[in-house]
Structures are given as structure tokens and as C-alpha cells.
Design a protein around this motif. Sequence first.
Motif, PDB file in Angstrom:
ATOM      1  N   VAL A 191       0.890  -1.082  -0.004  1.00 40.16           N
ATOM      2  CA  VAL A 191      -0.095   0.109   0.087  1.00 40.16           C
ATOM      3  C   VAL A 191       0.957   1.238   0.033  1.00 40.16           C
ATOM      4  O   VAL A 191       1.700   1.578   0.755  1.00 40.16           O
ATOM      5  N   LEU A 192       0.630   2.070  -0.957  1.00 42.39           N
ATOM      6  CA  LEU A 192       1.568   3.255  -1.251  1.00 42.39           C
ATOM      7  C   LEU A 192       0.733   4.395  -0.563  1.00 42.39           C
ATOM      8  O   LEU A 192       1.561   5.371  -0.130  1.00 42.39           O
ATOM      9  N   LYS A 193      -0.298   4.492  -0.489  1.00 47.25           N
ATOM     10  CA  LYS A 193      -1.134   5.757  -0.202  1.00 47.25           C
ATOM     11  C   LYS A 193      -2.479   5.381   0.376  1.00 47.25           C
ATOM     12  O   LYS A 193      -3.021   4.635  -0.169  1.00 47.25           O
ATOM     13  N   THR A 194      -2.940   6.134   1.250  1.00 43.76           N
ATOM     14  CA  THR A 194      -4.464   5.999   1.693  1.00 43.76           C
ATOM     15  C   THR A 194      -4.992   7.427   1.199  1.00 43.76           C
ATOM     16  O   THR A 194      -4.591   8.423   1.436  1.00 43.76           O
ATOM     17  N   ASN A 195      -6.269   7.205   1.101  1.00 46.03           N
ATOM     18  CA  ASN A 195      -7.242   8.231   0.679  1.00 46.03           C
ATOM     19  C   ASN A 195      -8.668   8.071   1.157  1.00 46.03           C
ATOM     20  O   ASN A 195      -9.358   7.181   0.536  1.00 46.03           O
ATOM     21  N   GLY A 196      -8.910   8.547   2.654  1.00 43.48           N
ATOM     22  CA  GLY A 196      -9.958   8.204   3.209  1.00 43.48           C
ATOM     23  C   GLY A 196      -9.824   6.773   3.485  1.00 43.48           C
ATOM     24  O   GLY A 196      -9.157   6.248   4.162  1.00 43.48           O
ATOM     25  N   THR A 197     -11.027   5.976   3.180  1.00 43.70           N
ATOM     26  CA  THR A 197     -10.699   4.596   3.248  1.00 43.70           C
ATOM     27  C   THR A 197     -10.382   3.766   1.965  1.00 43.70           C
ATOM     28  O   THR A 197     -10.527   2.473   2.000  1.00 43.70           O
ATOM     29  N   SER A 198      -9.688   4.514   1.136  1.00 43.38           N
ATOM     30  CA  SER A 198      -9.352   3.782  -0.247  1.00 43.38           C
ATOM     31  C   SER A 198      -7.980   3.857  -0.028  1.00 43.38           C
ATOM     32  O   SER A 198      -7.264   4.504   0.713  1.00 43.38           O
ATOM     33  N   VAL A 199      -7.446   2.806  -0.866  1.00 42.21           N
ATOM     34  CA  VAL A 199      -5.899   2.738  -0.779  1.00 42.21           C
ATOM     35  C   VAL A 199      -5.191   2.542  -2.337  1.00 42.21           C
ATOM     36  O   VAL A 199      -5.892   1.875  -3.026  1.00 42.21           O
ATOM     37  N   SER A 200      -4.122   2.938  -2.521  1.00 39.54           N
ATOM     38  CA  SER A 200      -3.448   2.692  -3.721  1.00 39.54           C
ATOM     39  C   SER A 200      -2.060   1.563  -3.344  1.00 39.54           C
ATOM     40  O   SER A 200      -1.748   1.706  -2.375  1.00 39.54           O
TER      41      SER A 200
END
Length: 365
Positions: free
Chosen positions: A72-81
Motif C-alpha cells: 500500500v503506497l497511499k491512503t485516501n479516506g478508506t481507499s488505498v493505492s
Amino acid sequence: MARVTIVGGGYGGIAVAKALDEVAEVTLIEQKDRFVNHAAALRATVDPEWAEKIFIPYDNLLKNGRVIHGTVLKTNGTSVSVSGMDEEIEADHLVLATGTAYPFPAKHLESSAAIAKARIERAYNNLKQSGRVLIVGGGAVGIELAGEITSYFPEIEITLLESGPDILTSGDYKPELRESIRKQLQERGVKIMVGDSLSYLPPVDVGVLSPFRVMTQGGTQIKADMWFRAYGSSAATGYLGRDYAEVRHYDGTIRVDDHLRVLDHPCVWAIGDITDVRESKRADAARAHAEVVAANIAAMIRGEEPNAIYAPGKEWVVLPLGPNGGASQILKDGVRVVVGPEETVRLKGEDLFVDYARTHLGVED
Ligand SMILES: Cc1cc2nc3c(=O)[nH]c(=O)nc-3n(C[C@H](O)[C@H](O)[C@H](O)COP(=O)(O)OP(=O)(O)OC[C@H]3O[C@@H](n4cnc5c(N)ncnc54)[C@H](O)[C@@H]3O)c2cc1C
């Protein structure tokens, strides 16, 4: 069905994933291709049979959910990249369970078990040719490592260097525990130096055979053929963005409330070593956190309030010195007592939680 993403498939992550598998659409994201049973990682360095046992496949963990191998490189709220994936993975709840990084051989950075095993094998072959080993750090890991090396390579001379005033100063431990460990290590010929530290790091990587000499701040010269670093764990939370700046401590741990919800981040939960819960970092604590978070998420899925609360218990530690030695501080009827080698071997030294991990991951013998 509610979607739950769990980042990190260590002791905490696998427990919460399994607990929610029937009630949610679970996605577990783990960068390693095998679960690593860290509790046995030190023995794996001195005994090739164990180097096979510590890596366990994830294939049978979940009946309904999926395990994705990626970072996991990044989180955005409850989404992940996730590395190697174009689209973000979206979810209704995000559980952060990325643990701590620790120097080899206690933990490995390699995501491939085959590469990690090759490094362990190299360290083992180096140990076989080594006469003197320096271990820097007299906490639980340094002590266990000294115990494993002296059990399998009794001819190796070990120096255990600790900058604090005594071994095992980081936890709330009884003096009898330190005394028992110190006595057993000294009987095995381990030279324990406390209240001193290296003036500079040895000029070789850890686990590599290459004789060197170093000076301590106190003016002692130490000669060794190999060394290991048994200090310096750091919470693996670098993938969390600036929106976590307010809830992230200098050591990388994350602020959570009693329900283990990340402060100011609705529907984001944290468990295990990355939390700022005031207790020693232990696999059993990570599993207990997982139970609380799974109960809270399941309640929210049912439309109820998340009422499960985590409260740390009294400190305990089990410290094997190889398969036949060690000492532990355990709880008997709520009272902290120190027990010796026999009980320590029974509690951990013999099996190092391999059976537990294999059973939890659905691996039959
Ligand atoms: C040598 C040793 C012996 C130990 N012995 C004991 C013991 O006897 N008893 C005990 O209770 N505890 C013991 N511990 C402590 C225990 O291992 C930890 O407390 C436990 O691993 C914490 O679990 P966790 O789920 O928080 O993290 P971990 O088990 O560390 O799992 C975190 C996982 O997250 C993954 N990850 C990290 N970043 C990312 C990312 N960005 N994307 C995807 N995946 C990621 C990692 O690869 C890892 O698999 C020991 C530790 C060591 C090192």
C-alpha cells in the motif's frame, strides 16, 4: 455487503480478516508472499529446519475474501493505492495493521520468502564459521538471539552490549526476571556489557562474516567476526499521507481511541504494533486488538454502535534462550510471577507459536 480493506497480514491483520470473512467483503493487502511467524525468526537463523517453518502461505486463510500481494503506497479516506494496481481499492472500513520494521534477523524487509530464506541461510553459514559475535541491544530480541546462538553454536563467544543501565529495561519487569536471564547467559559464556554503547557502527552489514574491531564510548575495544543489531524498531506507517500528521507520533505510531479507531478518521481503525496503546508490542496484543476492531466493524455493519473497547492488561513476557532455557514473567491469578526454563520452554521455547500460526492460516500438516 460492506467492504473492509485490511492493510498488513501480520498477527493482527490475519485475525481481523478471518473474523470478518463471513460478514463483510474482505480484502487483505500484504506485501509479503508468505506470512512470517516472527516469533521463530531468530531460531530460523541458527537452525535450517526452522527457516522452512516460519514462512506460511496465505492461500487458506479466507473462505470468501481475497488476499492481494502488494504494497500500500497511499491512503485516501478508506481507499488505498497498491503497488502494481492502476485503480484504488475502495472500502467502507479500512483497518491499518502494518506493524513495525525491525533489523534482520528478527524481521525481514524482503517481500519474497525465497529471497528472505536465502539471506537467513547466508547468515547461518556465516555463523558456522564465526568464532565471535557482537549483539548490540540487550532487550528481548538481543537476549533471545544470544540464547539461540549459544544453544546451537556453544563454541561462539558472544558479547551483548546494552547502552541502558541493565538488560531488559524497556518493560515493567521484575528484577528476578533480569537476574535469571543474566545468570543463564553468563553460564553460557556470554559477556554482558551494560551502560556502554558503540562509538561508531561496525564497518560491515549485520549477519555478514567479516572480522572487525570497534570501540565503545567507554573506551573498550570489541573484536568480532559478525554482528547483529537488536534495537531500532519503527512503526511502518510511512504510506499515510499528510492528513495523518496530527495523529501520528514521532515514532510513527498512530493515535487511536478506546475503540481502536484512528482519531479524526471515521471508519479507519488501527491494530497491533502501529497503535499508540500503552503496552509492550506483542502478537497477542495485536490479536486482542483485532477482536475489538472486528466486533466494532461487525456492529456498525449491523447498524449498531461500535461498543467494544480495548484496555491493556498487565505486562508479561516469555523469553526463551533456545529450545531448553529462558525465563518469563507471566500472570498467575492476576499476579505477575517469574518462572524459569521449564515453564518458558512449555509456553514458547519448544514451538515458538508455529502451530498456532499454521492452524490460523488453515495449513494442515
Ligand atoms: C524476534 C521476535 C520475537 C517475538 N516474539 C513474540 C512473542 O513471543 N510473543 C508476542 O506476543 N510477540 C512477539 N513478538 C512481537 C510480535 O511479532 C509483534 O508484536 C507482532 O508481529 C505485531 O503484529 P502486527 O500485526 O501489528 O504486525 P506484523 O506482524 O509486523 O505485521 C505487519 C504486516 O504488515 C505488512 N506491511 C507493512 N507495510 C505494508 C504496506 N505498506 N503494504 C502492505 N503490507 C504492509 C508487513 O509485511 C507485515 O506482514 C516478537 C517479535 C520479534 C521480532
